[in-house]
Structures are given as structure tokens and as C-alpha cells.
Write a protein that holds these residues in place. Structure first.
Motif, PDB file in Angstrom:
ATOM      1  N   THR A  22      14.859 -20.874  37.361  1.00  0.00           N
ATOM      2  CA  THR A  22      15.360 -22.080  37.985  1.00  0.00           C
ATOM      3  C   THR A  22      15.611 -21.872  39.467  1.00  0.00           C
ATOM      4  OG1 THR A  22      17.612 -21.429  37.400  1.00  0.00           O
ATOM      5  CG2 THR A  22      16.441 -22.836  35.853  1.00  0.00           C
ATOM      6  N   PRO A  23      15.653 -22.963  40.236  1.00  0.00           N
ATOM      7  CA  PRO A  23      15.944 -22.843  41.674  1.00  0.00           C
ATOM      8  C   PRO A  23      17.363 -22.352  41.913  1.00  0.00           C
ATOM      9  CG  PRO A  23      14.928 -24.967  41.139  1.00  0.00           C
ATOM     10  CD  PRO A  23      15.273 -24.326  39.847  1.00  0.00           C
ATOM     11  N   LEU A  24      17.631 -22.002  43.155  1.00  0.00           N
ATOM     12  CA  LEU A  24      18.922 -21.416  43.510  1.00  0.00           C
ATOM     13  C   LEU A  24      20.077 -22.365  43.218  1.00  0.00           C
ATOM     14  CD1 LEU A  24      20.308 -18.950  44.869  1.00  0.00           C
ATOM     15  CD2 LEU A  24      20.114 -20.198  47.028  1.00  0.00           C
ATOM     16  N   ASP A  25      19.878 -23.649  43.436  1.00  0.00           N
ATOM     17  CA  ASP A  25      20.966 -24.614  43.273  1.00  0.00           C
ATOM     18  C   ASP A  25      21.408 -24.755  41.820  1.00  0.00           C
ATOM     19  OD1 ASP A  25      20.753 -25.019  45.957  1.00  0.00           O
ATOM     20  OD2 ASP A  25      19.572 -26.860  45.808  1.00  0.00           O
ATOM     21  N   ARG A  26      20.569 -24.312  40.875  1.00  0.00           N
ATOM     22  CA  ARG A  26      20.928 -24.444  39.465  1.00  0.00           C
ATOM     23  C   ARG A  26      21.098 -23.094  38.773  1.00  0.00           C
ATOM     24  NH1 ARG A  26      16.616 -28.391  39.309  1.00  0.00           N
ATOM     25  NH2 ARG A  26      15.459 -27.070  37.870  1.00  0.00           N
ATOM     26  N   ARG A  27      21.159 -22.022  39.541  1.00  0.00           N
ATOM     27  CA  ARG A  27      21.327 -20.697  38.943  1.00  0.00           C
ATOM     28  C   ARG A  27      22.781 -20.475  38.546  1.00  0.00           C
ATOM     29  NH1 ARG A  27      16.729 -16.938  39.074  1.00  0.00           N
ATOM     30  NH2 ARG A  27      18.321 -15.432  38.492  1.00  0.00           N
ATOM     31  N   ALA A  28      22.976 -19.999  37.304  1.00  0.00           N
ATOM     32  CA  ALA A  28      24.329 -19.702  36.829  1.00  0.00           C
ATOM     33  C   ALA A  28      24.826 -18.358  37.347  1.00  0.00           C
ATOM     34  CB  ALA A  28      24.358 -19.720  35.299  1.00  0.00           C
ATOM     35  N   ASP A  29      23.909 -17.505  37.805  1.00  0.00           N
ATOM     36  CA  ASP A  29      24.283 -16.171  38.286  1.00  0.00           C
ATOM     37  C   ASP A  29      24.278 -16.108  39.812  1.00  0.00           C
ATOM     38  OD1 ASP A  29      21.578 -16.557  38.486  1.00  0.00           O
ATOM     39  OD2 ASP A  29      21.025 -14.537  37.870  1.00  0.00           O
ATOM     40  N   PHE A  30      24.739 -17.165  40.466  1.00  0.00           N
ATOM     41  CA  PHE A  30      24.681 -17.224  41.922  1.00  0.00           C
ATOM     42  C   PHE A  30      25.489 -16.096  42.558  1.00  0.00           C
ATOM     43  CE2 PHE A  30      26.508 -18.921  45.936  1.00  0.00           C
ATOM     44  CZ  PHE A  30      25.336 -18.936  46.672  1.00  0.00           C
ATOM     45  N   ARG A  31      26.625 -15.746  41.990  1.00  0.00           N
ATOM     46  CA  ARG A  31      27.436 -14.675  42.575  1.00  0.00           C
ATOM     47  C   ARG A  31      26.700 -13.342  42.532  1.00  0.00           C
ATOM     48  NH1 ARG A  31      33.647 -15.746  40.381  1.00  0.00           N
ATOM     49  NH2 ARG A  31      33.923 -17.806  41.371  1.00  0.00           N
ATOM     50  N   LYS A  32      25.972 -13.102  41.466  1.00  0.00           N
ATOM     51  CA  LYS A  32      25.205 -11.855  41.383  1.00  0.00           C
ATOM     52  C   LYS A  32      24.059 -11.859  42.394  1.00  0.00           C
ATOM     53  CE  LYS A  32      26.270 -11.138  36.503  1.00  0.00           C
ATOM     54  NZ  LYS A  32      25.734 -11.026  35.128  1.00  0.00           N
ATOM     55  N   ILE A  33      23.458 -13.013  42.599  1.00  0.00           N
ATOM     56  CA  ILE A  33      22.396 -13.112  43.594  1.00  0.00           C
ATOM     57  C   ILE A  33      22.948 -12.796  44.981  1.00  0.00           C
ATOM     58  CG2 ILE A  33      20.798 -14.708  44.725  1.00  0.00           C
ATOM     59  CD1 ILE A  33      20.512 -16.141  42.052  1.00  0.00           C
ATOM     60  N   VAL A  34      24.125 -13.325  45.296  1.00  0.00           N
ATOM     61  CA  VAL A  34      24.749 -13.058  46.590  1.00  0.00           C
ATOM     62  C   VAL A  34      25.068 -11.570  46.731  1.00  0.00           C
ATOM     63  CG1 VAL A  34      26.831 -13.445  47.954  1.00  0.00           C
ATOM     64  CG2 VAL A  34      25.671 -15.373  46.881  1.00  0.00           C
ATOM     65  N   ALA A  35      25.575 -10.963  45.656  1.00  0.00           N
ATOM     66  CA  ALA A  35      25.912  -9.537  45.716  1.00  0.00           C
ATOM     67  C   ALA A  35      24.669  -8.674  45.922  1.00  0.00           C
ATOM     68  CB  ALA A  35      26.635  -9.130  44.430  1.00  0.00           C
ATOM     69  N   VAL A  36      23.603  -8.976  45.198  1.00  0.00           N
ATOM     70  CA  VAL A  36      22.363  -8.202  45.340  1.00  0.00           C
ATOM     71  C   VAL A  36      21.769  -8.395  46.735  1.00  0.00           C
ATOM     72  CG1 VAL A  36      19.995  -7.974  44.511  1.00  0.00           C
ATOM     73  CG2 VAL A  36      21.866  -8.188  42.876  1.00  0.00           C
TER      74      VAL A  36
END
Length: 299
Positions: free
Chosen positions: A57-71
Motif C-alpha cells: 500500500t502507499p505511504l498514506d495507508r501504511r500501518a507501519d509508518f513509525r517503522k518506516i520512519v525509523a528505518v
């Protein structure tokens, strides 16, 4: 008469086959002698099953947004540290080419032979992106979030270590520059293939422009009484900028203490991000990791 008799025999065989065929498709079991034939017939009568899909899914609908920011913050900190060390050791960063292109023109105008080194660096950075494109699934930017080892990122770490060896043991700074640029081009290419949003790990200039435009649209929407767009990309870009700044800070202190050997730190960190980090991300997730054989559908 023989000809007419042969035609009649062929006609009877064709007629019997047309009557038996549908029944064989519905048959539950078949004699051993005709098992292979019935299996092929049944396969041709059944509709093909759709492959199991893993939605990206696109970034706006990702449930793991915090993990994406951390990575993304970790990625940019690694890249920032390497480029800070490259400035100390080689006199130029190796993770982006806009400044290098300006310096190429300046060196050509002043007849400085440094232009050749910079042209080689820009070329190797470009080649790294080509490798990411040719690598296919081995350079998939989603692997770290799906619990899979990233061969492309691991190769980038190996190129960093090789460049350090060339600089320290062989005293060949130009080759070191080109190897580090190749590593950064490959790393940036792999992370740019992340399906939710391209993670530009070695430079954030384009992302800053996109985020500034998005902020302007959000302000306009609020002024007009409309719902503003999602600002997740703005948040992500801000953390990437902070990661690069942190990498430069670490590079200054590490190079002051260990010299050229300090470039092994981002190499080790990159190898960790390629191998151990995906397992840690999946272990902290509630959803099970996708199977290696599953097909993927990018949305």
C-alpha cells in the motif's frame, strides 16, 4: 469401399470422444492406465487459480509508518556518516552528484585534473543505480519490511568495506572514491524502489521541494476550509534530514579518532540493516511475514 469404411470408423471414434470428454472432466477418479490423460483433461476444464497476492500500500495507508520512519532515519544516518568521512578523506561527498557536476565544470575551466576523478565518481554512482534496476528482486526496497535479507544492501556494505581497504592498504584514494560512489548509488537505488514511497537515503533536496509544495497545498486547503492532504511524506523527509545531520556529526567524531578506519562503521551498520534488521522488524510485528514464494502486487 475400404475408403468409405475407414471414414466411417474415424467418424465413430470422433463421435465417441465428443461424448466421453465432458464426462471425464467430471470424473472423480480414473483407472491407473488413464490417470495422466484424465489429469490433463481435468486441468483444462478447471479455471486457473489466481496467485496469492501481498498488497503493498502507499505511504498514506501504511500501518507501519513509525517503522518506516525509523528505518529511513537509520539509512540516512549511515549515508550521512559515510559522506562525512568521504569529505574528510577524499575532499568530496560520494552520495550525491549535483555538487560534483558543478565542480566538474569549474575544474575543466581551470584545467584542474580533478575533473577526471569527479567524472568517474558520478559515473560509478550512476552505475550503482543501473545495478539496482538490473538486480530485480535482489534489490527490492520492501524486503527489509517483509523480513527478508536484502542482497543489494549487503553488496553495498561490501563495496564500502572494499573501498576502505583500497584507501588504507593500497593507498588508492581515487579507486576508493569510485567504489564508495558505486556503493551509494546501489544503496540509493534499492531504497528508492520502496513501494510506499522512494527513500532517498543519500540526498534529500528533491524530497524537500516536494514536501514544501505539499505544505503549501495543505495551507491553502485549510484557508479554504477543506481537509488538508496527508503530511506523512513531510514527516518522513524531516526525519531523513535529521538522519543525515546525525551521520555527519558521528562522522566528525569517528574520523577524528580512527581516521579512514571509521568508514568501516557505516559498512557494518549497512550489513546489519541488510541481514538482522528485517528479522527484528518482523519479530516486532503482529502480522506474520510473507512467504518467499508469494507474488507481490504493487498498488
Amino acid at each position: 469401399q475400404a475408403v468409405f469404411g475407414l471414414q466411417g470408423t474415424v467418424y465413430r471414434h470422433i463421435l465417441s470422444a465428443s461424448r466421453v470428454g465432458p464426462a471425464m472432466c467430471r470424473q472423480e477418479s480414473a483407472p491407473p492406465a488413464a490417470a495422466d490423460f484424465n489429469m490433463d483433461r481435468a486441468a483444462s476444464c478447471k479455471p486457473a487459480l489466481a496467485p496469492t497476492a501481498i498488497a503493498r500500500t502507499p505511504l498514506d495507508r501504511r500501518a507501519d509508518f513509525r517503522k518506516i520512519v525509523a528505518v529511513a532515519s537509520l539509512y540516512t544516518a549511515i549515508s550521512g556518516m559515510l559522506n562525512g568521512i568521504a569529505v574528510c578523506e577524499l575532499g568530496t561527498p560520494v552520495g550525491y552528484t549535483s555538487g560534483a557536476c558543478v565542480n566538474i565544470g569549474r575544474c575543466v575551466a581551470s584545467k584542474d585534473k580533478t575533473a577526471r576523478r569527479l567524472v568517474g565518481m558520478c559515473t560509478m554512482f550512476y552505475v550503482g543505480g543501473i545495478m539496482a534496476g538490473l538486480g530485480g528482486s535482489a534489490c527490492d526496497g520492501d524486503y527489509v519490511f517483509e523480513g527478508r535479507m536484502s542482497p543489494g544492501v549487503l553488496l553495498s556494505a561490501m563495496l564500502l568495506a572494499l573501498g576502505t581497504y583500497v584507501k588504507r592498504e593500497l593507498s588508492h584514494p581515487t579507486l576508493c572514491m569510485h567504489l564508495w560512489a558505486l556503493s551509494q548509488g546501489l544503496f540509493n537505488g534499492v531504497t528508492s524502489k520502496f513501494s510506499a514511497a522512494p527513500l532517498r537515503t543519500s540526498y534529500v533536496t528533491g524530497g524537500q521541494t516536494d514536501c514544501a509544495i505539499m505544505l503549501g497545498k495543505a495551507m491553502l486547503a485549510l484557508a479554504q476550509g477543506r481537509a488538508p492532504p496527508s503530511l506523512r511524506k513531510v514527516i518522513l523527509n524531516a526525519w531523513c534530514c535529521a538522519g543525515l545531520a546525525l551521520g555527519g556529526f558521528l562522522a566528525c567524531h569517528a574520523h577524528r579518532r580512527w581516521g579512514a578506519r571509521s568508514s568501516l562503521a557505516p559498512a557494518v551498520a549497512l550489513a546489519f540493516a541488510a541481514t538482522a534488521l528485517p528479522k527484528l522488524i518482523v519479530a516486532s510485528s503482529v502480522a506474520p511475514p510473507p512467504e518467499d514464494g508469494d507474488d507481490k502486487v504493487r498498488t
